[in-house]
Design an enzyme around this catalytic site. Sequence first.
Site, PDB file in Angstrom:
ATOM      1  CB  SER A  59      32.610  44.887  42.579  1.00  0.00           C
ATOM      2  OG  SER A  59      32.872  45.088  43.961  1.00  0.00           O
ATOM      3  CB  VAL A  64      30.815  35.787  39.400  1.00  0.00           C
ATOM      4  CG1 VAL A  64      31.660  35.368  38.204  1.00  0.00           C
ATOM      5  CG2 VAL A  64      29.490  35.035  39.389  1.00  0.00           C
ATOM      6  CB  CYS A  65      34.117  39.630  41.302  1.00  0.00           C
ATOM      7  SG  CYS A  65      33.125  40.433  40.022  1.00  0.00           S
ATOM      8  CG  ASP A  66      34.978  35.692  46.762  1.00  0.00           C
ATOM      9  OD1 ASP A  66      35.255  34.482  46.639  1.00  0.00           O
ATOM     10  OD2 ASP A  66      35.152  36.316  47.821  1.00  0.00           O
TER      11      ASP A  66
END
Length: 171
Positions: A59, A64-66
């Site tokens: 997501s 971490v995804c950002d």
Amino acid sequence: MAQERHGAITFKGGPVTLVGPEVKVGDQAPEFTVLANDLTPVTLASSAGQVRLISVVPSVDTGVCDAQTRRFNEAAAKLDNAVVLTVSMDLPFAQKRWCAAAGIDQVQTVSDHRDASFGTAYGVLIKELRLLARGVFVVDRNDKVTYVEYVSEATNHPNYEAAIEAAKKAL
């Protein structure tokens, strides 16, 4: 029934089940259908003849995804004739809002929420959570997979440098 691989990765330390086959270097890239932020379909064929760096995240609304999407956004500006996609189960509307707030303009975020088409084709759908496992795939102009990383712990970062180098070599 789709293939299942239990314990191939962990999520917050616990083993999870991935749905779909393990894609390997040298494989013909599987076709998929995901949704762009405007709800139009995006397929592998949509970018035929170009190198694709496909970043997969659970997501965009997590740390971490950002960071992963921002890192590949920076790299995308330097990859001529390459398409950089970030695939997640986030709704297209949430992806659009997040991209606007984060200043993401080189990566195309696409949503697999409708059919989990990408997740099951590339073996990254986490059965227990209906999220995608973190990973990176590079597909060359001839639709051959030239780089694969299934991140062993979904909360860890991928190997950014190796993925970017693989995309450059495929150009």
